[in-house]
Design a protein around this motif. Structure first.
Motif: not given
Length: 165
Positions: A110-111, A118-119, A137-141, A143-148
């Motif tokens: 998914m990441v 996104f890109a 496109a690189l950072i948001v997925p 960060l979301l992966y790190a959170f979840f």
């Protein structure tokens, strides 16, 4: 159609949709266990946040429509789009991106698939800020992966080739 009438119609529709979500849809169709300790991890939290933001946007559109004195037409020379095959080609390219996302999810995870999608969409829609689009496109997925994965403890689908920690 003028901006004022468009904002009024959209404001009414969006406000009614938010009320429908808050009063009927979320309480009846989103189930939550009673023993959730952290409210942010509750399945009810984010639907209510999104419904509340939808309501705020609807009220903002209504306020803008009711306090606006100008009744300018919605379309002008800057917003008119040229006729031809370009919009249909973009729509077709977006459909191809969606199909590639479905094929990429089990293989890349998914990441990584979200980064590429996104890109691709940013460049398909010809963003004015390509560097910011690539960074997001690189950072948001990630960060979301790190959170979840690490904070919420939710398993994010990993690909066959590269696995994130």
């Amino acid at each position: 159609m003028s901006q004022k009438s468009l904002h009024l119609r959209l404001g009414i529709i969006v406000s009614l949709m938010a009320l429908f979500l808050v009063l009927y849809a979320i309480p009846n169709f989103v189930f939550s266990p009673s023993n959730v300790g952290n409210i942010i991890l509750s399945p009810l939290f984010w639907p209510y946040v999104l419904a509340g933001l939808t309501g705020v946007i609807g009220v903002g559109l209504l306020f803008n429509a009711l306090t606006s004195a100008e009744d300018t037409p919605f379309e002008d020379e800057d917003t008119l789009h040229s006729e031809g095959s370009t919009p249909w080609m973009r729509l077709g390219a977006l459909a191809v991106i969606m199909v590639l996302v479905m094929f990429g999810l089990p293989r890349l995870g998914m990441v990584w698939t979200a980064m590429l999608a996104f890109a691709a969409c940013a460049f398909l829609f010809r963003t004015r800020h390509p560097i910011a689009a690539v960074v997001c496109a690189l950072i948001v997925p990630l960060l979301l992966y790190a959170f979840f994965a690490h904070v919420a403890g939710v398993a994010i689908p990993q690909g066959n080739f590269v696995r994130l920690p």
